[in-house]
Write an enzyme that holds these catalytic residues in place. Sequence first.
Site, PDB file in Angstrom:
ATOM      1  N   GLY A 181       0.829  -1.198   0.000  1.00 41.90           N
ATOM      2  CA  GLY A 181       0.000   0.000   0.000  1.00 41.90           C
ATOM      3  C   GLY A 181       0.858   1.240   0.000  1.00 41.90           C
ATOM      4  N   GLU A 182       0.211   2.361  -0.329  1.00 39.99           N
ATOM      5  CA  GLU A 182       0.953   3.619  -0.382  1.00 39.99           C
ATOM      6  C   GLU A 182       0.004   4.774  -0.132  1.00 39.99           C
ATOM      7  OE1 GLU A 182       4.147   5.877  -3.355  1.00 39.99           O
ATOM      8  OE2 GLU A 182       3.255   3.947  -3.901  1.00 39.99           O
ATOM      9  N   ASP A 194      -9.951  10.902  10.720  1.00 35.51           N
ATOM     10  CA  ASP A 194      -9.688  10.597   9.308  1.00 35.51           C
ATOM     11  C   ASP A 194     -10.397   9.311   8.900  1.00 35.51           C
ATOM     12  OD1 ASP A 194      -8.655  11.326   6.864  1.00 35.51           O
ATOM     13  OD2 ASP A 194      -6.748  10.288   7.158  1.00 35.51           O
TER      14      ASP A 194
END
Length: 381
Positions: free
Chosen positions: A98-99, A216
């Site tokens: 993931g990034e 978030d």
Amino acid sequence: MLAISGMFFLCFGLLCPCFHTRRKDASEDPVLAKDMNSTGSSEMRSDSDRTPRISFRVPPSPSRFSPSPRSSAMGPLHLTLEQITKITQNFSPALKVGEGAFGIVYKGKFPDGQVVAIKRARQEYCASLQAEFSNEIALLTTIEHRNLVRLLGYVDEGNERLIVAEYVPNGNLREHLDGQRGNILDFSQRLEIAIDVAHGLTYLHLYAEKPIIHRDVKSSNILLTKNLRAKVADFGFARTGPTDQSHVKASVKGTFGYVDPEYLRTYHLTPKSDVFSFGILLLEVLTARRPVDTNTRRSLDERVTIRWAFNKYNQGRIREILDPRLQEVVNEEVLKKIFDLAFQCAAPTRHDRPAMKEVVEQLWEIRKEYGKSHRRAEAIR
């Protein structure tokens, strides 16, 4: 992940249609008034991951709000960079899973066979992310719940900032909604995912050592297990909240489209800020649309998902709001209730939003009604 500044207040009128919602009396809590004793076991041992693909039963107790027992195999450890370099094969691109804007996530495996996820901050952001890194470590160390990603260790060495967490193998919710993970999620699976996220947030707001506001909540921060149980991830922007019904003053952080407009305007942060984000997420789960669509071929009203969905809802065109790839015909009353709940959560002012505890109760009731309607439909066939 983007830090949102006050200038995005200009978008408040676009993101939040003007409507008022019903609120359930917070004192009416027949389910959660029961004993909150913890049952179940750590997700790392996969016991909590044994939920059938379609589940129509309400959990037998509210114990999913309480923390799962901490695994004794490995607590939050201050690890060394050498250890992490070894298990990631020097941060091999082949192990990247993931990034994000500020870092890359790698998969690693310790000598004892334990598979973990390693989040590595980009070196150009290390100095500016020090506060977020320390914050995430401090908060993750205090929480333990099956619907929250669990901290296992960390590295704070030189210009390296790494967080080692449990590995959740099935990607994030946004990938599934985009169809990148094979089969399209059915309605039951989407409902279960929403319930899991609501459980995790309720724990943070009410049952953690100190109230925690995530700040978030979004689809790319919801990770899924092999059996599609949901876990809330990425606590870099999280902070402890008020212990009473007031607010805390905080600079605005979060992701555009999910941020509470009242928080954006006043800098007053409360758990209801997470409730707003959850409302947007619930709409995303049901429609598969992002909160703000960048497709310029659509009209402005269509490009803001909450405005588009609310207009359809008021016109009585509820089925048109659902992800068109859903093959199942869902009972109209079930759809009305779940969309009504999403709009309640995403109300423009926090006083019109339910608490996450109330959200869970309403989702349980929706799940019961969905199960009954599904069985009736099956009996007719």
